[in-house]
Enzyme design. Structure first.
Site, PDB file in Angstrom:
ATOM      1  N   CYS A 136       0.881  -1.466  -0.039  1.00 12.19           N
ATOM      2  CA  CYS A 136      -0.028   0.147   0.015  1.00 12.19           C
ATOM      3  C   CYS A 136       0.973   1.208  -0.112  1.00 12.19           C
ATOM      4  CB  CYS A 136      -0.895  -0.051   1.187  1.00 12.19           C
ATOM      5  SG  CYS A 136      -1.962   1.414   1.289  1.00 12.19           S
TER       6      CYS A 136
ATOM      7  N   CYS B 168      -5.916  -2.391   6.833  1.00 10.12           N
ATOM      8  CA  CYS B 168      -6.506  -1.080   6.694  1.00 10.12           C
ATOM      9  C   CYS B 168      -7.981  -1.613   6.092  1.00 10.12           C
ATOM     10  CB  CYS B 168      -6.143   0.062   5.726  1.00 10.12           C
ATOM     11  SG  CYS B 168      -5.364  -0.870   4.289  1.00 10.12           S
TER      12      CYS B 168
END
EC number: 2.8.1.13
Length: 361
Positions: A99, A195
């Site tokens: 990410c 997340c």
């Protein structure tokens, strides 16, 4: 006029204080909120909506504009697809590393540049130095919170366009700044876990995307002890959730996952937290993503982490062999996990890292 910096605003306390610090230093500061995940929108409670509201409230308090952008497609294509494919192979990936590499320091950086930014900034606990078009990565002052492990795959060119405003502060100091400023995020809990999963149970989440293949749990001696729900649900060193406690004439010591045989879909377990099968003398990793010019200095003696928050471990990196490196440690390492990352250090500098492919017992 000082340089324009666009701060990645997550709705948390770290990025909130990062924006304030930059403003105090005289930068022209703007915020940007990234939405990277669509799946939660049908839930009664949507963390992304709350995070956006908090980011907007902080930007209002600091009197800076807030941009929003949706990177859900990029996230799915560049991060989540890899995450699923690794789990399907029975490995244990770390999506936070990807990410950062693909979204925060690539898609976000490129978008910020189109908005006229000279630099981007984030609320990561890290430091960097910039020499021309190359950035070098260093550990944060707060060693407990240092996030260089997750940043090792970022391109050096991206690091040269990045500011880490909170790298010289501790977490308690950051919270105190936020409290003194009256920022709405001052007492907000740190986000934990992956997340995009949020508060969901991990097993439930994975089952939505991957078909589980149950199989046998065996002792290292080959005795069948039970059934596993699918290799993807287990990681090396895991103790909880095996469902085989208190078996026939065994010692009272708990069972731990020590190996996964993908070909036969077998989970191997052993008793005792110090069982020799939990330990490895070294590992084989893929190509190293270098953040410092050590590529031509192999073999190299340095330090490494094979998981976040591990203390640095002395090791030696071999020259590349067929695009792979052998890494041997000075002392045996517990529960090294293929699919995770090994990250290399020399004192406070992060040298880079690579994906762990195999363990060497």
């Amino acid at each position: 006029m000082k340089a324009k910096v666009i701060v990645g605003m997550s709705g948390g306390v770290d990025s909130s204080v990062a924006a304030w610090l930059l403003k105090e230093q005289g930068y022209q500061v703007e915020g940007l909120f990234m939405k990277n995940w669509e799946q939660d929108d049908h839930n009664d409670y949507c963390p992304a909506a709350k995070d956006l509201a908090d980011a907007q409230a902080v930007c209002n308090q600091l009197r800076i504009p807030l941009h929003t952008v949706n990177f859900s497609k990029e996230y799915w294509d560049r991060v989540f697809a890899y995450f699923l494919s690794e789990y399907e192979k029975g490995r244990t990936p770390n999506p936070d590393v990807l990410c950062n590499k693909e979204i925060k320091f690539n898609a976000f950086l490129n978008h910020a540049l189109t908005l006229g930014a000279d630099y981007i900034a984030t609320g990561h606990y890290a430091k960097n130095t910039i020499e021309g078009s190359i950035g070098y990565l260093f550990k944060a002052k707060d060693r407990e919170k240092d996030q260089t492990y997750f940043l090792h795959a970022v391109e050096p060119e991206a690091l040269s366009k990045t500011i880490f405003p909170i790298g010289d502060f501790t977490k308690p100091q950051i919270r105190e700044f936020a409290k003194q400023l009256g920022l709405v995020t001052h007492a907000k809990k740190d986000s934990t876990g992956i997340c995009f999963i949020g508060e969901k149970r991990f097993k439930t989440f994975l089952n939505e995307f991957i078909l589980a293949k149950p199989g046998e749990i065996k002792s290292t001696g080959g005795k069948t002890l039970g059934q596993h729900d699918g290799l993807m649900f287990y990681t090396l060193g895991q103790r909880q959730g095996l469902g085989i406690g208190g078996l026939q004439n065994s010692t009272d010591e708990p069972w731990y996952v020590v190996d996964k045989d993908i070909a036969s879909n077998t989970l191997y377990v052993a008793q005792g937290s110090q069982h020799p099968m939990l330990y490895s003398q070294g590992l084989i990793c893929g190509p190293i993503h270098w953040l410092a010019d050590y590529e031509n200095h192999l073999p190299l003696t340095c330090f490494a982490k094979t998981r976040y928050r591990q203390t640095d471990q002395a090791c030696m990196i071999s020259p590349p062999d067929n695009n792979q490196h052998y890494v041997m440690f000075s002392s045996p390492q517990r529960a090294i996990t293929p699919g995770q990352f090994i990250v290399f250090y020399e004192k406070n500098q992060c040298l880079g890292g690579a994906t762990i492919e195999q363990i060497i017992r």
